[in-house]
Design an enzyme around this catalytic site. Structure first.
Site, PDB file in Angstrom:
ATOM      1  N   ASP A 188       0.831  -1.214   0.000  1.00 24.37           N
ATOM      2  CA  ASP A 188       0.000   0.000   0.000  1.00 24.37           C
ATOM      3  C   ASP A 188       0.865   1.264   0.000  1.00 24.37           C
ATOM      4  O   ASP A 188       1.968   1.263   0.545  1.00 24.37           O
ATOM      5  CB  ASP A 188      -0.905  -0.042   1.249  1.00 24.37           C
ATOM      6  CG  ASP A 188      -2.091   0.882   1.113  1.00 24.37           C
ATOM      7  OD1 ASP A 188      -2.282   1.476   0.031  1.00 24.37           O
ATOM      8  OD2 ASP A 188      -2.839   1.019   2.095  1.00 24.37           O
ATOM      9  N   HIS A 207       2.767   3.209  -9.020  1.00 27.93           N
ATOM     10  CA  HIS A 207       2.609   1.761  -9.217  1.00 27.93           C
ATOM     11  C   HIS A 207       3.831   1.158  -9.917  1.00 27.93           C
ATOM     12  O   HIS A 207       4.220   0.031  -9.630  1.00 27.93           O
ATOM     13  CB  HIS A 207       1.330   1.460 -10.009  1.00 27.93           C
ATOM     14  CG  HIS A 207       0.075   1.836  -9.270  1.00 27.93           C
ATOM     15  ND1 HIS A 207      -0.124   1.521  -7.942  1.00 27.93           N
ATOM     16  CD2 HIS A 207      -1.041   2.507  -9.667  1.00 27.93           C
ATOM     17  CE1 HIS A 207      -1.309   1.981  -7.558  1.00 27.93           C
ATOM     18  NE2 HIS A 207      -1.885   2.589  -8.579  1.00 27.93           N
ATOM     19  N   LEU A 217      11.052 -20.334  -4.379  1.00 29.34           N
ATOM     20  CA  LEU A 217      10.090 -19.411  -3.756  1.00 29.34           C
ATOM     21  C   LEU A 217       8.808 -19.447  -4.582  1.00 29.34           C
ATOM     22  O   LEU A 217       8.862 -19.359  -5.811  1.00 29.34           O
ATOM     23  CB  LEU A 217      10.655 -17.976  -3.766  1.00 29.34           C
ATOM     24  CG  LEU A 217       9.683 -16.861  -3.374  1.00 29.34           C
ATOM     25  CD1 LEU A 217       9.393 -16.897  -1.871  1.00 29.34           C
ATOM     26  CD2 LEU A 217      10.235 -15.490  -3.735  1.00 29.34           C
TER      27      LEU A 217
HETATM   28  C1  FPP Z   1      -1.904   0.261  -3.246  1.00 29.18           C
HETATM   29  O1  FPP Z   1      -1.461   1.578  -3.349  1.00 29.18           O
HETATM   30  C2  FPP Z   1      -1.412  -0.487  -4.347  1.00 29.18           C
HETATM   31  C3  FPP Z   1      -2.183  -1.049  -5.325  1.00 29.18           C
HETATM   32  C4  FPP Z   1      -3.654  -0.963  -5.374  1.00 29.18           C
HETATM   33  C5  FPP Z   1      -1.574  -1.771  -6.420  1.00 29.18           C
HETATM   34  C6  FPP Z   1      -0.325  -2.525  -6.078  1.00 29.18           C
HETATM   35  C7  FPP Z   1       0.324  -2.817  -7.337  1.00 29.18           C
HETATM   36  C8  FPP Z   1       1.633  -2.859  -7.594  1.00 29.18           C
HETATM   37  C9  FPP Z   1       2.710  -2.735  -6.598  1.00 29.18           C
HETATM   38  C10 FPP Z   1       2.076  -3.038  -8.983  1.00 29.18           C
HETATM   39  C11 FPP Z   1       1.497  -4.178  -9.756  1.00 29.18           C
HETATM   40  C12 FPP Z   1       1.827  -5.502  -9.237  1.00 29.18           C
HETATM   41  C13 FPP Z   1       2.450  -6.484  -9.900  1.00 29.18           C
HETATM   42  C14 FPP Z   1       2.438  -7.850  -9.366  1.00 29.18           C
HETATM   43  C15 FPP Z   1       3.168  -6.237 -11.145  1.00 29.18           C
HETATM   44  P1  FPP Z   1      -2.549   2.730  -3.503  1.00 29.18           P
HETATM   45  O2  FPP Z   1      -2.734   2.998  -4.941  1.00 29.18           O
HETATM   46  O3  FPP Z   1      -3.805   2.339  -2.782  1.00 29.18           O
HETATM   47  O4  FPP Z   1      -1.809   3.886  -2.791  1.00 29.18           O
HETATM   48  P2  FPP Z   1      -2.494   5.061  -1.942  1.00 29.18           P
HETATM   49  O5  FPP Z   1      -3.246   4.409  -0.818  1.00 29.18           O
HETATM   50  O6  FPP Z   1      -1.310   5.843  -1.461  1.00 29.18           O
HETATM   51  O7  FPP Z   1      -3.361   5.818  -2.888  1.00 29.18           O
END
Ligand code: FPP
Length: 247
Positions: free
Chosen positions: A27, A44, A138
């Site tokens: 997150d 992201h 893994l």
């Molecule tokens: C949360 O941050 C994150 C997500 C909803 C997406 C997580 C995705 C990745 C790390 C990249 C894609 C994954 C792979 C496996 C390639 P948020 O957007 O909710 O952040 P915020 O709370 O600060 O807005």
């Protein structure tokens, strides 16, 4: 074990128990980006690069299962541009990293529903699972189009469809019908970015997990933060509902 001014270990202590299965709610990508004047997708992308680093660290540390929350069933409600961008980032991740992940002995699994995922990405997910299925250093499970409640609903539907009689249904029956069937439950679940909630991640499986919350945004959560989480895990006394030292 080296220590910095803040007393955080920078190496694993050989006496520590290493969690077999670690879950991560990655997150804070959006806030990481905003703090730098970047758009959310840049966050992201930085988060994806960090995932690559953390996968390597987990393999080095001897963690056997890593399950990461990449896209929830609720994330479809985000602006179309962000949803499309996340699908693209996931595709790029597979294209760019599959050879190396395979060479490093990482087995890729998908946790969640394939329905609704664009066809091209769906094909790449299936290909990466098939290609790495014999690896065993893994197991990297990517929770993508995943929701914990939805997973339980799907499991119940499968159990009913198989005609299993109600009085033969046990906890094991449910566990064997989840996306994670055959995997051990997570020992440690980490959530970055300071939010302290489960958000529908591995609801059934994390019943006895130790939780670790850190204010670090996901793109900044490094190898030393993972070591700190494992150190903290080693300070916990896992009782699984029992009393350990009854007098
Ligand atoms: C949360 O941050 C994150 C997500 C909803 C997406 C997580 C995705 C990745 C790390 C990249 C894609 C994954 C792979 C496996 C390639 P948020 O957007 O909710 O952040 P915020 O709370 O600060 O807005």
């Amino acid at each position: 074990m080296a220590s910095k001014a803040d007393n955080k270990p920078t190496e694993l202590d050989p006496s520590w128990e290493i969690p077999v299965h670690v879950g991560i709610i990655m997150d804070g990508n959006g806030r990481w980006a905003r703090a730098r004047g970047l758009n959310r997708l840049a966050g992201h992308r930085a988060g994806t690069e960090n995932l690559r680093r953390i996968v390597r660290a987990c393999a080095d540390f001897g963690i056997k299962y890593l399950t990461v929350f990449a896209f929830s069933t609720e994330n479809w409600a985000r602006p179309k541009e962000e949803v499309d961008g996340l699908m693209e980032i996931m595709e790029e991740f597979i294209d760019k990293e599959i050879d190396e992940l395979d060479a490093e002995g990482v087995q890729i699994r998908h946790v969640g529903k394939l329905d609704g995922i664009p066809e091209r990405l769906k094909a790449k997910i299936k290909m990466s699972i098939e290609r790495t299925r014999h690896n065993n250093r893994l197991v990297l499970s990517v929770a993508f189009n995943y929701g914990g409640r939805d997973e339980i609903v799907q499991a119940v539907r499968k159990i009913v469809a198989e005609g299993i009689p109600p009085d033969e249904i046990t906890e094991e029956t449910i566990a064997n019908h989840l996306y994670t069937a055959g995997m051990p439950d997570p020992d440690l679940v980490i959530r970055t970015s300071g939010e302290i909630r489960i958000s529908n991640f591995l609801l059934w499986q994390s019943a006895y997990a130790e939780w670790y919350f850190t204010p670090r945004f996901w793109p900044d959560f490094g190898r030393e933060d993972l070591i700190a989480a494992i150190a903290d895990y080693n300070r916990r006394e896992r009782r699984f509902g029992r009393v350990l030292d009854a007098d």
